[in-house]
Design an enzyme around this catalytic site. Structure first.
Site, PDB file in Angstrom:
ATOM      1  CD  GLU A   1     -24.795  39.522  12.701  1.00  0.00           C
ATOM      2  OE1 GLU A   1     -23.883  38.615  12.239  1.00  0.00           O
ATOM      3  OE2 GLU A   1     -24.700  40.727  12.238  1.00  0.00           O
TER       4      GLU A   1
ATOM      5  CG  ASN B   1     -25.944  45.042  18.047  1.00  0.00           C
ATOM      6  OD1 ASN B   1     -26.847  45.849  17.953  1.00  0.00           O
ATOM      7  ND2 ASN B   1     -25.437  44.539  16.497  1.00  0.00           N
TER       8      ASN B   1
ATOM      9  CG  HIS C   1     -29.039  46.412   8.383  1.00  0.00           C
ATOM     10  ND1 HIS C   1     -28.652  46.861   8.309  1.00  0.00           N
ATOM     11  CD2 HIS C   1     -28.557  45.259   9.396  1.00  0.00           C
ATOM     12  CE1 HIS C   1     -27.440  46.821   9.360  1.00  0.00           C
ATOM     13  NE2 HIS C   1     -27.179  45.974  10.152  1.00  0.00           N
TER      14      HIS C   1
ATOM     15  CD  GLU D   1     -25.374  46.457  13.230  1.00  0.00           C
ATOM     16  OE1 GLU D   1     -25.970  45.873  11.536  1.00  0.00           O
ATOM     17  OE2 GLU D   1     -25.134  45.324  13.295  1.00  0.00           O
TER      18      GLU D   1
ATOM     19  CG  ASP E   1     -29.563  49.153   6.694  1.00  0.00           C
ATOM     20  OD1 ASP E   1     -30.507  48.251   7.059  1.00  0.00           O
ATOM     21  OD2 ASP E   1     -28.133  48.522   6.223  1.00  0.00           O
TER      22      ASP E   1
HETATM   23  C1  XIL Z   1     -21.239  44.865   7.578  1.00  0.00           C
HETATM   24  C2  XIL Z   1     -20.309  46.174   6.843  1.00  0.00           C
HETATM   25  O1  XIL Z   1     -21.120  47.493   6.949  1.00  0.00           O
HETATM   26  C3  XIL Z   1     -19.504  45.560   5.774  1.00  0.00           C
HETATM   27  O2  XIL Z   1     -19.163  46.988   5.020  1.00  0.00           O
HETATM   28  C4  XIL Z   1     -18.707  45.058   5.899  1.00  0.00           C
HETATM   29  O3  XIL Z   1     -18.563  44.072   4.473  1.00  0.00           O
HETATM   30  C5  XIL Z   1     -20.083  43.534   6.157  1.00  0.00           C
HETATM   31  O4  XIL Z   1     -20.600  43.670   7.689  1.00  0.00           O
HETATM   32  N1  XIL Z   1     -24.664  43.422  11.235  1.00  0.00           N
HETATM   33  C6  XIL Z   1     -23.881  43.873  11.502  1.00  0.00           C
HETATM   34  C7  XIL Z   1     -22.210  44.908  11.294  1.00  0.00           C
HETATM   35  O5  XIL Z   1     -23.239  43.969  13.145  1.00  0.00           O
HETATM   36  O6  XIL Z   1     -21.421  44.395  11.938  1.00  0.00           O
HETATM   37  C8  XIL Z   1     -22.540  44.438   9.483  1.00  0.00           C
HETATM   38  O7  XIL Z   1     -21.771  45.042   9.171  1.00  0.00           O
HETATM   39  C9  XIL Z   1     -23.992  44.432   8.988  1.00  0.00           C
HETATM   40  C10 XIL Z   1     -24.627  43.097   9.326  1.00  0.00           C
END
Ligand code: XIL
Length: 299
Positions: free
Chosen positions: A127, A169, A206, A235, A237
């Site tokens: 990020e 990432n 996401h 990741e 969802d």
């Molecule tokens: C999130 C986790 O799912 C949570 O449990 C935590 O509180 C915050 O981080 N991007 C990422 C992940 O790279 O590491 C994040 O995970 C979600 C967004």
């Protein structure tokens, strides 16, 4: 095939899940995670605050709980994440300049040496770009150490564990028309041209009403792959978990030979960091949602 992991393996890919150490004692959770997935990412346990809570004092108790569970259950492990503006321990948040730069290097070396030879892909940098139309780097304490912090992180990581694929990432880089996507693309192209060691790009994926899935995601994956890096959905969802969107994402990965696999960011909706969006493949009682069947059929 009867599980997501086995179905993905038919094309040489994996289907992974984010695992939280403190949920492994929940038998419904552990049963589904062990049965369905063949890759694991630690949801929080390998982050900077978890692995180096005090400067120079590394702690792998929770990370190893996830790692050992994964390996004992025959899964490979994605490492997440080594250099990030978020979830930094307090001591790191208060550093800047050359002291922070050295702390970043020491952190990468400390974590990667603990897992040397054991991690298939590391999210070396997470990020680092700003949202919106600027195409700029995200302002952070790491960015303020100098614009070369990302390539220093990758060069450090390559030396620490030459066997791991090294990934950049990020989120909001799935839609090819977004400025953030173009900015990350330009960085990867520059790194490849100059020989900065980068092997893969992770697309967090996401998806929700503010950052919706667009079918040009496949173009994004293809264009990055054409730069000579692997790509992965890291990741996933999706708000409301529409079956057709889940199938669309899986089909996008399958359409790109350099797409290594897909990871969903949790098991059941109740395990999600965004549980109110019911974005995952399993209901709270462990039953399969329509999106599960759509994904299995697509694989
Ligand atoms: C999130 C986790 O799912 C949570 O449990 C935590 O509180 C915050 O981080 N991007 C990422 C992940 O790279 O590491 C994040 O995970 C979600 C967004």
């Amino acid at each position: 095939e009867s599980t997501l992991g086995a179905a993905a393996a038919q094309s040489g890919r994996y289907f992974g899940v984010a695992v939280a150490a403190n949920r492994l004692s929940d038998s419904t959770y552990a049963t589904i995670a062990a049965r369905e997935f063949n890759s694991v990412t630690a949801e929080n346990e390998m982050k900077i605050d978890a692995t180096e809570p005090q400067r120079g004092q590394f702690s792998f108790t929770a990370a190893d709980r996830v790692y050992n569970w994964a390996v004992q259950n025959g899964k490979k492990v994605r490492g997440h994440t080594l250099a990030w503006h978020s979830q930094q321990p307090g001591w790191m948040q208060s550093l800047n300049g050359s002291a922070l730069r050295q702390a970043m290097i020491d952190h990468i070396n400390g974590v990667m040496s603990h897992y040397k030879g054991k991690i298939t892909q590391w999210d070396v940098v997470n990020e680092a770009f700003a949202d919106g139309s600027s195409g700029a780097r995200r302002d952070s304490n790491l960015q303020r150490t100098g614009n070369d912090w990302i390539e220093v992180a990758f060069r450090t990581a390559r030396a620490a564990d030459p066997s791991a694929k090294l990934c950049y990432n990020d989120y909001n880089v799935e839609d090819w028309t977004w400025a953030k996507t173009q900015a990350v693309y330009a960085m990867v192209r520059d790194f490849k041209q100059r020989g900065v060691p980068i092997d893969c790009v992770g697309f967090q994926s996401h998806f929700n009403s503010g950052s919706p899935y667009n079918s040009n995601f496949r173009t994004t994956l293809q264009n990055f792959a054409a730069l000579g890096v692997d790509v992965a959905v890291t990741e996933l969802d999706i708000q409301g978990a529409p079956a057709s969107t889940y199938a669309g994402v899986v089909n996008d990965c399958l359409a790109v030979s350099r797409c290594l696999g897909v990871t969903v960011w949790g098991v059941r909706d109740s395990d999600s960091w965004r549980s109110e969006q019911t974005p995952l493949l399993f209901n709270n009682d462990g039953s399969k949602k329509p999106a599960y069947t759509a994904v299995l059929n697509a694989l």
